[in-house]
Enzyme design. Structure first.
Site, PDB file in Angstrom:
ATOM      1  N   ASP A 134     121.535  31.030  52.423  1.00 45.07           N
ATOM      2  CA  ASP A 134     120.981  30.775  51.078  1.00 45.07           C
ATOM      3  C   ASP A 134     119.460  30.961  51.046  1.00 45.07           C
ATOM      4  O   ASP A 134     118.827  30.719  50.020  1.00 45.07           O
ATOM      5  CB  ASP A 134     121.358  29.360  50.606  1.00 45.07           C
ATOM      6  CG  ASP A 134     120.806  28.267  51.515  1.00 45.07           C
ATOM      7  OD1 ASP A 134     120.081  28.607  52.479  1.00 45.07           O
ATOM      8  OD2 ASP A 134     121.085  27.090  51.258  1.00 45.07           O
ATOM      9  N   GLN A 165      96.369  33.009  40.255  1.00 47.22           N
ATOM     10  CA  GLN A 165      96.376  32.135  39.075  1.00 47.22           C
ATOM     11  C   GLN A 165      95.404  30.982  39.314  1.00 47.22           C
ATOM     12  O   GLN A 165      95.779  29.930  39.828  1.00 47.22           O
ATOM     13  CB  GLN A 165      97.798  31.613  38.838  1.00 47.22           C
ATOM     14  CG  GLN A 165      97.979  30.842  37.551  1.00 47.22           C
ATOM     15  CD  GLN A 165      98.264  31.728  36.343  1.00 47.22           C
ATOM     16  OE1 GLN A 165      98.985  32.709  36.457  1.00 47.22           O
ATOM     17  NE2 GLN A 165      97.703  31.391  35.191  1.00 47.22           N
ATOM     18  N   HIS A 200      91.828  35.631  47.223  1.00 49.51           N
ATOM     19  CA  HIS A 200      91.790  36.454  46.008  1.00 49.51           C
ATOM     20  C   HIS A 200      90.771  35.938  45.002  1.00 49.51           C
ATOM     21  O   HIS A 200      90.060  36.713  44.381  1.00 49.51           O
ATOM     22  CB  HIS A 200      93.180  36.534  45.373  1.00 49.51           C
ATOM     23  CG  HIS A 200      93.173  37.384  44.144  1.00 49.51           C
ATOM     24  ND1 HIS A 200      93.032  38.755  44.210  1.00 49.51           N
ATOM     25  CD2 HIS A 200      93.211  37.063  42.842  1.00 49.51           C
ATOM     26  CE1 HIS A 200      93.011  39.241  42.987  1.00 49.51           C
ATOM     27  NE2 HIS A 200      93.117  38.235  42.131  1.00 49.51           N
ATOM     28  N   ASP A 227      88.375  47.566  40.785  1.00 46.02           N
ATOM     29  CA  ASP A 227      88.121  46.721  39.612  1.00 46.02           C
ATOM     30  C   ASP A 227      86.755  46.056  39.764  1.00 46.02           C
ATOM     31  O   ASP A 227      86.144  46.113  40.838  1.00 46.02           O
ATOM     32  CB  ASP A 227      89.232  45.684  39.387  1.00 46.02           C
ATOM     33  CG  ASP A 227      89.420  44.755  40.573  1.00 46.02           C
ATOM     34  OD1 ASP A 227      88.411  44.320  41.153  1.00 46.02           O
ATOM     35  OD2 ASP A 227      90.589  44.462  40.906  1.00 46.02           O
ATOM     36  N   LYS A 256      88.702  48.450  35.625  1.00 44.16           N
ATOM     37  CA  LYS A 256      90.164  48.389  35.410  1.00 44.16           C
ATOM     38  C   LYS A 256      90.501  47.108  34.666  1.00 44.16           C
ATOM     39  O   LYS A 256      90.001  46.048  35.016  1.00 44.16           O
ATOM     40  CB  LYS A 256      90.873  48.414  36.769  1.00 44.16           C
ATOM     41  CG  LYS A 256      92.364  48.168  36.701  1.00 44.16           C
ATOM     42  CD  LYS A 256      92.943  47.771  38.037  1.00 44.16           C
ATOM     43  CE  LYS A 256      92.896  46.269  38.248  1.00 44.16           C
ATOM     44  NZ  LYS A 256      93.498  45.812  39.512  1.00 44.16           N
ATOM     45  N   ARG A 289      93.802  44.740  33.154  1.00 45.12           N
ATOM     46  CA  ARG A 289      95.263  44.564  33.181  1.00 45.12           C
ATOM     47  C   ARG A 289      95.659  43.663  32.018  1.00 45.12           C
ATOM     48  O   ARG A 289      95.061  42.600  31.829  1.00 45.12           O
ATOM     49  CB  ARG A 289      95.665  43.916  34.514  1.00 45.12           C
ATOM     50  CG  ARG A 289      97.164  43.910  34.772  1.00 45.12           C
ATOM     51  CD  ARG A 289      97.523  43.067  35.988  1.00 45.12           C
ATOM     52  NE  ARG A 289      97.101  43.624  37.260  1.00 45.12           N
ATOM     53  CZ  ARG A 289      97.846  44.434  38.018  1.00 45.12           C
ATOM     54  NH1 ARG A 289      99.047  44.778  37.614  1.00 45.12           N
ATOM     55  NH2 ARG A 289      97.397  44.877  39.174  1.00 45.12           N
ATOM     56  N   ASP A 332      89.662  47.105  48.347  1.00 44.59           N
ATOM     57  CA  ASP A 332      90.206  46.009  47.546  1.00 44.59           C
ATOM     58  C   ASP A 332      90.635  44.863  48.467  1.00 44.59           C
ATOM     59  O   ASP A 332      90.799  45.066  49.670  1.00 44.59           O
ATOM     60  CB  ASP A 332      91.413  46.505  46.734  1.00 44.59           C
ATOM     61  CG  ASP A 332      91.572  45.768  45.416  1.00 44.59           C
ATOM     62  OD1 ASP A 332      90.945  44.710  45.237  1.00 44.59           O
ATOM     63  OD2 ASP A 332      92.347  46.251  44.561  1.00 44.59           O
TER      64      ASP A 332
HETATM   65  C1  R5P Z   1      93.450  42.510  41.459  1.00 46.02           C
HETATM   66  O1  R5P Z   1      92.674  41.726  40.923  1.00 46.02           O
HETATM   67  C2  R5P Z   1      93.535  42.647  42.942  1.00 46.02           C
HETATM   68  O2  R5P Z   1      92.275  42.684  43.539  1.00 46.02           O
HETATM   69  C3  R5P Z   1      94.302  43.872  43.358  1.00 46.02           C
HETATM   70  O3  R5P Z   1      93.641  45.001  42.844  1.00 46.02           O
HETATM   71  C4  R5P Z   1      95.702  43.831  42.814  1.00 46.02           C
HETATM   72  O4  R5P Z   1      96.275  42.553  42.930  1.00 46.02           O
HETATM   73  C5  R5P Z   1      96.548  44.813  43.562  1.00 46.02           C
HETATM   74  O5  R5P Z   1      97.829  44.779  43.049  1.00 46.02           O
HETATM   75  P1  R5P Z   1      98.641  46.111  42.838  1.00 46.02           P
HETATM   76  O6  R5P Z   1      98.610  46.857  44.150  1.00 46.02           O
HETATM   77  O7  R5P Z   1     100.015  45.637  42.471  1.00 46.02           O
HETATM   78  O8  R5P Z   1      97.986  46.865  41.731  1.00 46.02           O
END
Ligand code: R5P
Length: 292
Positions: A39, A97, A130, A169, A192, A194, A220
Site C-alpha cells: 500500500d 508554497q 527553493h 526566471d 518567466k 507561471r 536553476d
Molecule cells: C521555479 O520557481 C523553480 O525555480 C523551477 O524553475 C521550477 O520549479 C522547475 O520546474 P519545472 O522543471 O517543472 O518547470
C-alpha cells in the site's frame, strides 16, 4: 576533519551521499533498510544505536511523501538515544508554497517545519532551498548552503564560447550572477511567469543581450518537469545563441523530463548529487560537512 561523538545515519534515499559525508566528518556510519509495503507504507530499520550528536541524511525527492516520512521516522528514532539530532535534507520538499497565494491554499513549508520540529530535529541543513522566505516558519535553526559555486567551477573547466549565464526566471537572477562571476562572464534572467491557476508558463519582456553564437548555461535550483528549461531554451534559440547547457542543484527530472530537455536542444544537464542520478557531476558532501 575529525568530530568526536558524531554519528551519521544514511537514509535509504541518500546512502551514498551520507557515506561520503560520514567519511568527511570521520563519523560513525549507521546504515538503514527500508521495506515498502504494497500500500506504499515504508518500514525503515536502522542498523545500530546512534549516540551523541546524530546527523540524519536523507533527501526528500520523489516519491516525496514516502521519503519525507522516512526522514521523520529516522529523526524520531535517532532522538531516542542521541543528545542532538541534525537533519541533513539536501532537497527539502514542499518549499514552493511559502505563502497563501490564492485563498484557501495551505502553506506547506510551514507544515513541514512543524513536523520536523515535532519529531525532534534540533537543526536542519539543506541545499539551495527553493524559497528562503520559507525559513521563517522553522522554529529550529536552518542552514541553507549552496551548490552554485561548485556547479560554476565545473563549467569553468569547459571550453565555452563567450558564455552567458541565464536564470530561467527572475528569482534565480542573484544565483546566475554569482555563477557568472566565477566564470568571469555575464548573466541575465528571463522573465518567466507561471499562471497560479493553470500552471501555464509564459515569457514576458526579458533583458536583452547579444546572444548570437554564444554558449548559454541555464541555471536553476531545480528541474522538475523540465517545462521551465524547455520554455527558456525555445526563447534562447529564437535569439540565435550557440550551445545550450543546463545546470541545477536538484535534478528531480520527473517522467520524461530528461528526454523533453534533450529534444528541446540542451546539450548537457549537470546537477549536484542532492538527488542521485545520471546528471550528477557535483558532490555536495564537503559543503555539507563544513556546515555542521
Ligand atoms: C521555479 O520557481 C523553480 O525555480 C523551477 O524553475 C521550477 O520549479 C522547475 O520546474 P519545472 O522543471 O517543472 O518547470
Amino acid at each position: 576533519m575529525v568530530l568526536t561523538n558524531f554519528t551519521v545515519i544514511g537514509g535509504p534515499a541518500s546512502q551514498s551521499l551520507a557515506k561520503s559525508l560520514a567519511r568527511k566528518l570521520d563519523a560513525k556510519y549507521i546504515r538503514t533498510d527500508v521495506r515498502i509495503f504494497p500500500d506504499g507504507e515504508s518500514k525503515v530499520t536502522i542498523d545500530g544505536k546512534p549516540v551523541g550528536k546524530t546527523i540524519v541524511v536523507q533527501s526528500a525527492y520523489p516519491p516525496i511523501d514516502s521519503n519525507f516520512i522516512q526522514v521523520l521516522s529516522l529523526i524520531s528514532k535517532a532522538k531516542e538515544t542521541s543528545s542532538q539530532v541534525f537533519a541533513v535534507i539536501p532537497y527539502l520538499c514542499y518549499m514552493r508554497q511559502d505563502k497563501e497565494f490564492l485563498p484557501g491554499e495551505i502553506i506547506t513549508s510551514a507544515v513541514i517545519a512543524k513536523m520536523l520540529k515535532a519529531v525532534g530535529a534540533d537543526k536542519i541543513v539543506t541545499v539551495d532551498i527553493h524559497s528562503e522566505l520559507a525559513i521563517k516558519y522553522f522554529d529550529v535553526p536552518v542552514r541553507n548552503v549552496s551548490a552554485v559555486p561548485k556547479l560554476a567551477l565545473f563549467f569553468k573547466k569547459m571550453k565555452l564560447k563567450d558564455p552567458l549565464i541565464v536564470a530561467p526566471d527572475l528569482f534565480w537572477a542573484p544565483q546566475a550572477k554569482q555563477f557568472a562571476k566565477i566564470l568571469d562572464a555575464e548573466s541575465i534572467a528571463i522573465n518567466k511567469q507561471r499562471s497560479r491557476k493553470t500552471g501555464k508558463l509564459e515569457i514576458k519582456q526579458s533583458q536583452k543581450r547579444n546572444f548570437e553564437g554564444r554558449d548559454i548555461i541555464l541555471v536553476d535550483d531545480m528541474i522538475s518537469t523540465g517545462g521551465s528549461i524547455v520554455k527558456a531554451t525555445e526563447y534562447l534559440k529564437q535569439q540565435n545563441c550557440g550551445r545550450i547547457y543546463a545546470a541545477c542543484t536538484h535534478a528531480l527530472l520527473v517522467g520524461d523530463a530528461e528526454k523533453k530537455i534533450r529534444d528541446a536542444g540542451i546539450l548537457k544537464i549537470i546537477s549536484a548529487n542532492t538527488i542521485p542520478g545520471t546528471t550528477n557531476a557535483v558532490d555536495v558532501s564537503d559543503i555539507l560537512a563544513k556546515s555542521l
